[in-house]
Scaffold this motif. Structure first.
Motif, PDB file in Angstrom:
ATOM      1  N   ASN A  56     159.710  76.307 110.796  1.00  0.00           N
ATOM      2  CA  ASN A  56     159.810  75.347 111.903  1.00  0.00           C
ATOM      3  C   ASN A  56     161.246  74.868 112.116  1.00  0.00           C
ATOM      4  O   ASN A  56     161.479  73.750 112.568  1.00  0.00           O
ATOM      5  N   GLY A  57     162.201  75.730 111.796  1.00  0.00           N
ATOM      6  CA  GLY A  57     163.590  75.339 112.007  1.00  0.00           C
ATOM      7  C   GLY A  57     164.554  76.466 111.710  1.00  0.00           C
ATOM      8  O   GLY A  57     164.169  77.621 111.534  1.00  0.00           O
ATOM      9  N   THR A  58     165.819  76.099 111.640  1.00  0.00           N
ATOM     10  CA  THR A  58     166.893  77.061 111.405  1.00  0.00           C
ATOM     11  C   THR A  58     167.725  76.608 110.215  1.00  0.00           C
ATOM     12  O   THR A  58     168.131  75.435 110.147  1.00  0.00           O
ATOM     13  N   ILE A  59     167.977  77.515 109.281  1.00  0.00           N
ATOM     14  CA  ILE A  59     168.795  77.201 108.114  1.00  0.00           C
ATOM     15  C   ILE A  59     170.266  77.262 108.510  1.00  0.00           C
ATOM     16  O   ILE A  59     170.754  78.297 108.965  1.00  0.00           O
ATOM     17  N   SER A  60     170.972  76.141 108.321  1.00  0.00           N
ATOM     18  CA  SER A  60     172.398  76.087 108.638  1.00  0.00           C
ATOM     19  C   SER A  60     173.240  76.620 107.491  1.00  0.00           C
ATOM     20  O   SER A  60     174.254  77.278 107.712  1.00  0.00           O
ATOM     21  N   SER A  61     172.835  76.316 106.266  1.00  0.00           N
ATOM     22  CA  SER A  61     173.570  76.804 105.097  1.00  0.00           C
ATOM     23  C   SER A  61     172.627  76.909 103.913  1.00  0.00           C
ATOM     24  O   SER A  61     171.635  76.177 103.822  1.00  0.00           O
ATOM     25  N   LYS A  62     172.957  77.819 102.994  1.00  0.00           N
ATOM     26  CA  LYS A  62     172.161  78.039 101.789  1.00  0.00           C
ATOM     27  C   LYS A  62     173.119  78.197 100.613  1.00  0.00           C
ATOM     28  O   LYS A  62     173.983  79.072 100.624  1.00  0.00           O
ATOM     29  N   GLU A  63     172.962  77.352  99.596  1.00  0.00           N
ATOM     30  CA  GLU A  63     173.824  77.401  98.414  1.00  0.00           C
ATOM     31  C   GLU A  63     172.956  77.683  97.181  1.00  0.00           C
ATOM     32  O   GLU A  63     172.435  76.764  96.546  1.00  0.00           O
ATOM     33  N   PRO A  64     172.789  78.969  96.807  1.00  0.00           N
ATOM     34  CA  PRO A  64     171.888  79.313  95.698  1.00  0.00           C
ATOM     35  C   PRO A  64     172.539  79.121  94.328  1.00  0.00           C
ATOM     36  O   PRO A  64     173.763  79.152  94.178  1.00  0.00           O
ATOM     37  N   THR A  65     171.695  78.903  93.327  1.00  0.00           N
ATOM     38  CA  THR A  65     172.130  78.893  91.940  1.00  0.00           C
ATOM     39  C   THR A  65     171.828  80.265  91.335  1.00  0.00           C
ATOM     40  O   THR A  65     171.023  81.024  91.882  1.00  0.00           O
ATOM     41  N   PRO A  66     172.440  80.626  90.200  1.00  0.00           N
ATOM     42  CA  PRO A  66     172.161  81.941  89.577  1.00  0.00           C
ATOM     43  C   PRO A  66     170.702  82.049  89.118  1.00  0.00           C
ATOM     44  O   PRO A  66     170.096  81.072  88.683  1.00  0.00           O
ATOM     45  N   LEU A  67     170.158  83.251  89.209  1.00  0.00           N
ATOM     46  CA  LEU A  67     168.820  83.533  88.709  1.00  0.00           C
ATOM     47  C   LEU A  67     168.824  83.447  87.184  1.00  0.00           C
ATOM     48  O   LEU A  67     169.717  83.975  86.525  1.00  0.00           O
ATOM     49  N   ARG A  68     167.811  82.782  86.623  1.00  0.00           N
ATOM     50  CA  ARG A  68     167.724  82.682  85.164  1.00  0.00           C
ATOM     51  C   ARG A  68     166.267  82.665  84.717  1.00  0.00           C
ATOM     52  O   ARG A  68     165.356  82.539  85.537  1.00  0.00           O
ATOM     53  N   LYS A  69     166.084  82.789  83.411  1.00  0.00           N
ATOM     54  CA  LYS A  69     164.751  82.815  82.822  1.00  0.00           C
ATOM     55  C   LYS A  69     164.420  81.454  82.213  1.00  0.00           C
ATOM     56  O   LYS A  69     165.236  80.849  81.529  1.00  0.00           O
ATOM     57  N   ILE A  70     163.187  80.989  82.478  1.00  0.00           N
ATOM     58  CA  ILE A  70     162.675  79.776  81.860  1.00  0.00           C
ATOM     59  C   ILE A  70     161.294  80.093  81.301  1.00  0.00           C
ATOM     60  O   ILE A  70     160.344  80.297  82.061  1.00  0.00           O
TER      61      ILE A  70
END
Length: 317
Positions: free
Chosen positions: A75-89
């Motif tokens: 229902n919208g538009t993503i202006s920016s995306k700041e991902p963190t590194p993939l990790r195991k938990i």
């Protein structure tokens, strides 16, 4: 004989293993998803939009997918995306991102300026249907920043859940049937906001209320003094109309009557009746001045009381 039984048992075990593997492959991948809303800004009723700064996270088992790469805000538009590194938990994959998005919202303005609104973040995987992937809401950790400040509103509560969305189209893929349906798992966080008090109500309608009371002061003027007697009502009517256009400029177009529309119509109606009363009082004054004065004295009390009661009934109703 023993060798035949052993071969049969081995064949049966192999078949059962294959069936179990097939069933395992048929089970959709479960992805736990949650969000935390950090800021809500740019709430625009007229444009039906709001800007939201939020965190989103995913936890899942399989190593061959990354839900962060394939999710979208429906229902919208993503202006920016700041991902963190993939990790195991604890043997699960985990990834998160900070998102800025402009959301399109269907505001309910029927009670404006005493309105309650709902802000929704709707997330889907843009590639995998429910046969391959289903979301599970992380309701325990999906929250809203308690320090959020939305001009004119307070955050009352937030909820999170999963719904299934069906699209009745093949998206132009002629390899699929024309009436093909695609079903996707959708995560929804909904934030309820409302007005903390009636201050904004009186600020919005203060010009209208004062204009009407000024119009009723005309009853204290002799009917034969035409300029002040009728000028007060006509001036008040123009003030109410101007205020109406100012308030309407803040709202989207609506086919129904909002609380604002009803208050404005009631105000214009009472001002019109006050002008009509002035005309009647003028006619009576020419024949019986004392009777016209009595009518004005009654009107100067009845009109304000009727107006207050009418506005209260409209507001409460």
């Amino acid at each position: 004989m023993f060798r035949n039984l052993l071969a049969l048992a081995l064949l049966l075990f192999t078949g059962l293993s294959a069936m179990a593997a097939e069933e395992a492959r048929a089970e959709p991948q479960k992805v736990i998803v949650g969000t935390y809303i950090n800021q809500i800004t740019g709430l625009n009723l007229k444009e039906k939009q709001v800007t939201v700064d939020f965190y989103v996270w995913f936890r899942w088992d399989a190593d061959d997918i990354n839900p962060l790469d394939s999710f979208e805000v429906m229902n919208g538009t993503i202006s920016s995306k700041e991902p963190t590194p993939l990790r195991k938990i604890k043997d699960q994959n985990y990834i998160s991102a900070r998102i800025h998005a402009v959301l399109n919202q269907a505001w309910d303005i029927s009670r404006f300026p005493l309105d309650k609104q709902s802000i929704r973040i709707e997330i889907e995987d843009n590639d995998r249907t429910v046969e391959n992937l289903v979301y599970v809401a992380d309701t325990e950790n999906t929250e809203v920043n308690p320090d959020i400040d939305i001009a004119g509103y307070n955050v009352s509560k937030t909820t999170a859940g999963i719904m299934e969305k069906t699209y009745r189209t093949n998206y132009g893929d002629i390899s699929l049937p024309k009436a093909h349906e695609s079903r996707f798992s959708r995560f929804v966080q909904e934030v309820q906001i409302d007005r903390p008090n009636t201050v904004y109500y009186f600020k919005t309608f203060s010009t209208i209320f004062i204009s009407c009371l000024v119009a009723f002061l005309a009853f204290l003027v002799k009917p034969v003094d035409l300029d002040p007697r009728f000028g007060l009502g006509i001036g008040a009517l123009f003030a109410v109309v101007a205020s109406y256009f100012i308030v309407a400029g803040e709202l989207p177009h609506s086919t129904g009557f909002t609380l604002s529309d009803k208050i404005n119509m009631a105000s214009m109606g009472l001002i019109f009746l006050s002008l009509l009363q002035s005309s009647v009082s003028l006619m009576i004054y020419e024949r019986d001045a004392a009777k016209a004065v009595r009518l004005d004295r009654i009107s100067v009390i009845v009109f304000p009381i009727a107006y207050v009661l009418l506005c209260a009934w409209i507001t409460v109703g």
